[in-house]
Design a protein around this motif. Sequence first.
Motif, PDB file in Angstrom:
ATOM      1  N   PRO A  46      32.274  82.501  -8.760  1.00 24.99           N
ATOM      2  CA  PRO A  46      31.498  82.311  -9.986  1.00 24.99           C
ATOM      3  C   PRO A  46      30.421  83.384 -10.064  1.00 24.99           C
ATOM      4  N   ALA A  47      29.965  83.683 -11.264  1.00 24.39           N
ATOM      5  CA  ALA A  47      29.031  84.792 -11.482  1.00 24.39           C
ATOM      6  C   ALA A  47      27.788  84.703 -10.596  1.00 24.39           C
ATOM      7  N   ARG A  48      27.253  83.507 -10.387  1.00 27.49           N
ATOM      8  CA  ARG A  48      26.009  83.363  -9.618  1.00 27.49           C
ATOM      9  C   ARG A  48      26.225  83.546  -8.117  1.00 27.49           C
ATOM     10  N   ALA A  49      27.481  83.540  -7.674  1.00 31.72           N
ATOM     11  CA  ALA A  49      27.765  83.768  -6.258  1.00 31.72           C
ATOM     12  C   ALA A  49      28.183  85.204  -5.994  1.00 31.72           C
ATOM     13  N   ALA A  50      28.450  85.958  -7.052  1.00 31.83           N
ATOM     14  CA  ALA A  50      28.957  87.322  -6.907  1.00 31.83           C
ATOM     15  C   ALA A  50      27.836  88.292  -6.530  1.00 31.83           C
ATOM     16  N   LEU A  51      28.247  89.461  -6.058  1.00 30.88           N
ATOM     17  CA  LEU A  51      27.297  90.452  -5.550  1.00 30.88           C
ATOM     18  C   LEU A  51      26.206  90.840  -6.544  1.00 30.88           C
ATOM     19  N   PRO A  52      26.509  91.155  -7.817  1.00 33.73           N
ATOM     20  CA  PRO A  52      25.424  91.584  -8.718  1.00 33.73           C
ATOM     21  C   PRO A  52      24.295  90.555  -8.833  1.00 33.73           C
ATOM     22  N   TYR A  53      24.641  89.296  -9.038  1.00 35.08           N
ATOM     23  CA  TYR A  53      23.596  88.283  -9.171  1.00 35.08           C
ATOM     24  C   TYR A  53      22.860  88.089  -7.847  1.00 35.08           C
ATOM     25  N   GLN A  54      23.599  88.092  -6.737  1.00 35.97           N
ATOM     26  CA  GLN A  54      22.964  87.934  -5.435  1.00 35.97           C
ATOM     27  C   GLN A  54      22.022  89.099  -5.132  1.00 35.97           C
ATOM     28  N   LEU A  55      22.377  90.287  -5.596  1.00 36.22           N
ATOM     29  CA  LEU A  55      21.493  91.439  -5.422  1.00 36.22           C
ATOM     30  C   LEU A  55      20.219  91.257  -6.244  1.00 36.22           C
ATOM     31  N   GLN A  56      20.358  90.731  -7.433  1.00 38.44           N
ATOM     32  CA  GLN A  56      19.189  90.464  -8.274  1.00 38.44           C
ATOM     33  C   GLN A  56      18.246  89.492  -7.577  1.00 38.44           C
ATOM     34  N   VAL A  57      18.811  88.462  -6.960  1.00 38.27           N
ATOM     35  CA  VAL A  57      18.010  87.485  -6.211  1.00 38.27           C
ATOM     36  C   VAL A  57      17.327  88.151  -5.024  1.00 38.27           C
ATOM     37  N   ALA A  58      18.081  88.967  -4.289  1.00 35.45           N
ATOM     38  CA  ALA A  58      17.530  89.631  -3.102  1.00 35.45           C
ATOM     39  C   ALA A  58      16.405  90.599  -3.468  1.00 35.45           C
ATOM     40  N   LEU A  59      16.550  91.307  -4.579  1.00 30.54           N
ATOM     41  CA  LEU A  59      15.500  92.228  -5.020  1.00 30.54           C
ATOM     42  C   LEU A  59      14.236  91.477  -5.412  1.00 30.54           C
ATOM     43  N   THR A  60      14.399  90.349  -6.053  1.00 29.58           N
ATOM     44  CA  THR A  60      13.242  89.532  -6.429  1.00 29.58           C
ATOM     45  C   THR A  60      12.496  89.075  -5.186  1.00 29.58           C
ATOM     46  N   ARG A  61      13.235  88.693  -4.156  1.00 25.84           N
ATOM     47  CA  ARG A  61      12.603  88.272  -2.900  1.00 25.84           C
ATOM     48  C   ARG A  61      11.824  89.408  -2.252  1.00 25.84           C
ATOM     49  N   LEU A  62      12.264  90.635  -2.479  1.00 31.17           N
ATOM     50  CA  LEU A  62      11.578  91.799  -1.913  1.00 31.17           C
ATOM     51  C   LEU A  62      10.403  92.253  -2.771  1.00 31.17           C
TER      52      LEU A  62
END
Length: 212
Positions: A46-62
């Motif tokens: 699903p879109a929220r588990a895919a790399l682009p969305y996960q990268l968006q989450v990881a960048l926000t955490r940084l």
Amino acid sequence: MAKPRHSRRALLAWPLILAAGPAMAAARTKVITVLGDSITAGYGLPARAALPYQLQVALTRLGAPAQVRAAGVSGDTTAGGLARVDFSVRKDTDLVIVALGANDLLQGQDPRRTRANLDGIVKKLKARKIGVVLTGVMAPVEVGGGYARDFNAVFPAVARAHGVPLYANLLDGVARQPSLNQPDGIHPNARGAAIIAARLAPVVAKALATRR
């Protein structure tokens, strides 16, 4: 005749509004486009588990929030990416992650052709004043020592030639780990995608910080 008090307030406020203009513009959310294949398209996820969305989450955490757009096409090669880069990457993009080459490897394409295609993609993006992060793909030794060596050398050579950051192996920490991949053994599952994103994010955040 004295000017109304609210008029004086408005006049006094104008310098503050004008001064805030550049800061407000600088606060625009930066846009990242991931130009890739089935791995970046999120095959089987699903879109929220895919790399682009996960990268968006990881960048926000940084502390480097950005909008990450998926521009992955399953089965795409570097030649396919070169053919579509102009319309797959929108004009408001600040940074492109070029994540292509896995299908070139699977098809046994000449590394010289892969390099020429990646050169073309990076040149097109730089001509548009768009930043680039290049991600590599590591050929396993099973494909043959000479071919693996030549193929693996493509990505650092392109990065050096164009002065762009390189993330050496997109699947680092995930490849050949059954618990992190889907049953086909090729595409990462949700856990695998999250690991890729977490490892890639610092490189992307650093590159994004240089974009004005």
